[in-house]
Design an enzyme around this catalytic site. Sequence first.
Site, short mmCIF file in Angstrom:
data_model
loop_
_atom_site.label_atom_id
_atom_site.label_comp_id
_atom_site.label_asym_id
_atom_site.label_seq_id
_atom_site.Cartn_x
_atom_site.Cartn_y
_atom_site.Cartn_z
N TYR A 109 3.14 4.40 -11.40
CA TYR A 109 3.61 5.11 -10.19
C TYR A 109 2.45 5.14 -9.20
O TYR A 109 1.34 5.54 -9.55
CB TYR A 109 4.06 6.54 -10.54
CG TYR A 109 4.37 7.34 -9.29
CD1 TYR A 109 5.59 7.20 -8.65
CD2 TYR A 109 3.42 8.19 -8.73
CE1 TYR A 109 5.87 7.88 -7.47
CE2 TYR A 109 3.68 8.88 -7.55
CZ TYR A 109 4.91 8.72 -6.94
OH TYR A 109 5.17 9.39 -5.77
N ASP A 167 -6.06 3.03 -9.15
CA ASP A 167 -5.45 4.18 -8.48
C ASP A 167 -5.81 5.41 -9.30
O ASP A 167 -5.18 5.70 -10.32
CB ASP A 167 -3.93 3.96 -8.38
CG ASP A 167 -3.23 5.14 -7.74
OD1 ASP A 167 -3.87 6.18 -7.52
OD2 ASP A 167 -2.02 5.02 -7.48
N LYS A 176 -5.39 14.12 -4.30
CA LYS A 176 -5.08 15.24 -5.20
C LYS A 176 -6.25 16.22 -5.34
O LYS A 176 -6.49 16.99 -4.43
CB LYS A 176 -4.66 14.71 -6.58
CG LYS A 176 -3.44 13.78 -6.49
CD LYS A 176 -2.24 14.41 -7.07
CE LYS A 176 -1.06 13.45 -7.12
NZ LYS A 176 0.20 14.09 -6.98
C1 LIG Z 1 -1.44 7.74 -9.37
C2 LIG Z 1 -0.80 8.20 -8.10
N1 LIG Z 1 -0.84 7.43 -7.02
C3 LIG Z 1 -0.30 7.81 -5.85
C4 LIG Z 1 0.33 9.01 -5.73
C5 LIG Z 1 0.92 9.43 -4.41
O1 LIG Z 1 0.22 10.47 -3.86
P1 LIG Z 1 0.87 11.39 -2.73
O2 LIG Z 1 1.96 12.16 -3.38
O3 LIG Z 1 -0.25 12.24 -2.25
O4 LIG Z 1 1.38 10.47 -1.66
C6 LIG Z 1 0.40 9.85 -6.84
C7 LIG Z 1 1.12 11.14 -6.77
O5 LIG Z 1 1.54 11.70 -7.73
C8 LIG Z 1 -0.17 9.44 -8.06
O6 LIG Z 1 -0.13 10.20 -9.16
#
Ligand SMILES: Cc1ncc(COP(=O)(O)O)c(C=O)c1O
Length: 437
Positions: A163, A257, A286
Amino acid sequence: MTASVVEWKHRSSGTTAGAAPGWYEAGLAHIWLPYAQMKTVRPPLPVARAEGCRIVLSDGRELIDGIASWWTACHGYNHPHIRAAVGNQLALMPHVMFGGLAHEPALTLARRLAALLPGDLDRVFFSESGSVAVEIAMKMAVQFWLNRGIRGRTRFIAFRGGYHGDTTGAMAVCDPDAGMHSLFRGLLGEHHIVDLPRDEESAAALSRLIDRRAGEIAGIIVEPLVQGAGGMRFHDAAVLRHLREAADRHDLLLIFDEIFTGFGRTGDMFACQAASIVPDIITLSKALSGGTLPLAATVASGKVFDAFWSDDPARALMHGPTYMANALACAAANACLDLFEQEPRLQQVAGIAAAMKRGLAPCRGMPGVKDVRVRGAIGVVELDRIEDLDGLRARFIAEGVFIRPFGSTVYLTPAFTISPDELETLTGAVVKVVSEL
Ligand SMILES: Cc1ncc(COP(=O)(O)O)c(C=O)c1O
């Protein structure tokens, strides 16, 4: 009033123990909630304030928080050090545009992030959400090749169970089947979504793919060690080493990521450190601002940055979100990093891991429980299936805890500052509720 407004007004009564606040009654019928079928979802709980690991509802009820607001509030809510830093910055300047102007909180933060990250992950590009940080990483990777005069390297290798966010570019590298964006399958760009190389077979399949298609691939994107919102699945550091080798063999960029895993969540400050791997690009968000203000960073290595360094304006990275490097958010992030430096956060994560292992162990072997696993401050009870997700979420509220299962997964990602008693209440609630399913 539309039918849906009337319906929502009706359904929202009963959400609070007493009368719901006026703002709630008046506003609820006009809000569109995240990840929710608005026709059937239970209305959200009105929150008055949050402190430490507690969420205080408008009717006075207190919930112990097991999620830390989608894993952001790593030092607990309303931490006085972060609050003071944001207050001081507010008095000076909440925001100026980052085009043509610079400010101390952003440059200090960029310097500190570069110092914290391994290798030469040195160039920090700020944005305001994780999804956008991923978009920027993908754009950097595609342009990296264009700037080197190579066209056609526009696709990514990403992984089942992954994700990366909800914007269209990020959605296209999420798991297309099991993920929440399956409706859009095949509509957003053709990437290669494959199994993580966990064993010989999957490693061979990945090698074959890269051998055949390297010429069209810009890079590999992965959530290192823990695939979060795709199901809280864990993999070993060996998988990451394999990815680094595969990327190096074919000169692909490797993007980690770490929006979920960064800042201590898996037990190391960054998950890449557990594998002693330096990616070419890393995305952070986050916990970066300690759960106070929206902030994200895409950090590029020297190799990536060098491909943009030119006398040719066309080789510049054409990106610049309006609220990029917001001064309040950067001040919060600097204060958040202070706390990592001054307080024993990684030790606390190790303590949480041990307590969750003990606390969740009784779930093992319960009917309907597929797996129980813990890594760092992430505790997971995976069920065969969850029939009534909303109902299960409500059961946790009734136990006085805020735990929000998704898919077939009940999970805990508490603040690192949670007390042993509070953590025991969380794990106890999971054991009780799961045993009653
Ligand atoms: C690994 C990862 N990448 C990207 C995102 C997307 O972040 P945002 O919700 O701040 O757009 C998240 C959100 O949960 C995530 O866990």
